[in-house]
Design an enzyme around this catalytic site. Sequence first.
Site, short mmCIF file in Angstrom:
data_model
loop_
_atom_site.label_atom_id
_atom_site.label_comp_id
_atom_site.label_asym_id
_atom_site.label_seq_id
_atom_site.Cartn_x
_atom_site.Cartn_y
_atom_site.Cartn_z
N CYS A 107 0.60 -8.18 13.13
CA CYS A 107 -0.45 -7.66 12.24
C CYS A 107 -1.50 -8.74 11.97
CB CYS A 107 0.17 -7.11 10.97
SG CYS A 107 -0.91 -5.94 10.10
N HIS B 273 3.80 -3.17 13.13
CA HIS B 273 4.95 -3.68 12.37
C HIS B 273 6.26 -3.31 13.06
CE1 HIS B 273 2.94 -4.76 8.42
NE2 HIS B 273 1.97 -4.19 9.10
N GLU C 261 9.20 -4.38 12.50
CA GLU C 261 10.42 -4.48 11.68
C GLU C 261 10.91 -3.11 11.21
OE1 GLU C 261 7.60 -3.42 8.92
OE2 GLU C 261 7.39 -5.12 10.29
#
Length: 394
Positions: free
Chosen positions: A268, A358, A360
Amino acid sequence: MTSNDRPGAGSPAASAVLVLEDGRSFRGSAYGAVGETFGEAVFNTGMTGYQETLTDPSYHRQVVVMTAPHIGNTGVNDEDPESGRIWVAGYVVRDPARKPSNWRSVRTLDEELAAQGVVGISGVDTRALTRHLRERGAMRAGIFSGGAASADAAALLERVRSAPAMTGADLCGEVATREPYVVPAHGTKRFTVAAVDLGIKGMTPHRMAERGIEVHVLPADATAEDVYAVAPDGVFFSNGPGDPAAAEGPVALMRAVLERGTPLFGICFGNQILGRALGFGTFKLKYGHRGVNQPVQDRVTGKVEVTAHNHGFAVDAPLGEVTDTSYGRAEVSHVCLNDDVVEGLRLLDRPAFSVQYHPEAAAGPHDAAYLFDRFTELMDEQHSTKAHMEDRRA
């Protein structure tokens, strides 16, 4: 930037108004704290994951409009926050849940917003608001509820227009940790990573820890000396808020890491910092990418991933060609299939790569989890190369 008339949940009968800087306004009811707040109005297309959205530091100073009409139905728990507080400046929903229904819920979303002083508004036609932002672009906004909502419309608009814009804002230092901390590896430790916190989400070091990585999270103003004091096998640059063109410190640090050839991974904001470190420019998107349903293609494998996004700026790098940089050849590795925005970079002559989204998966799909494995593989390869060189010298 929030001011509250009183703490606690706003009465359902309390009036509220959302005022955009171009003069358009939307009336509704108070949701969360009662008072006033200012920020950049953006929209999020996720149908779930509102708790992770609210606590993502990348949303600092933004008024988030949820395009999904029904928000709050699973309540709030104490396991899913991505940081220690809610970071959004304001919250806009259409139909808040009257009562949460989930076995993990410990309180309502309305109660959580009120407890943390977050001013919101409900009952808004979020479809019309989203179309307006898509046509006119993200812009400054203010939410006024309770007594503040009854002020003169022209005065409210003037206050919105006097609020700071996102362009040129250097915000990562406002959301990052003040002191270093360590997230230990799960099981046997394989590697040590220095993670530069530009607004890091809690799940990110957890994903690395799952892979045997001990993560040393460092403040946004960390120096190269701070990074290499932990003897890292790799360096990570996190997500975060603000304009990457204003983040001079992280760019200088990124260049120092590239000079040393340490395996590097950014996500990001970290992707934008890598772009700047390589000599590319950045620019503000008209309305950005925010949600958990954005299609991205890995140009190396051809695979399409459904990914989680939260960014209003992007890297200006050429698609389909290799660029010579001060650190070797670089190319765009990922691209958004909706609008061809650069979603990833990689160096061909040094162990460094980044993505704009992202991986995660908090909240979001798990399609991009392999990127943490790729980072681990880079560190493993670096170790093997060093061992081979030492054997040759012996």
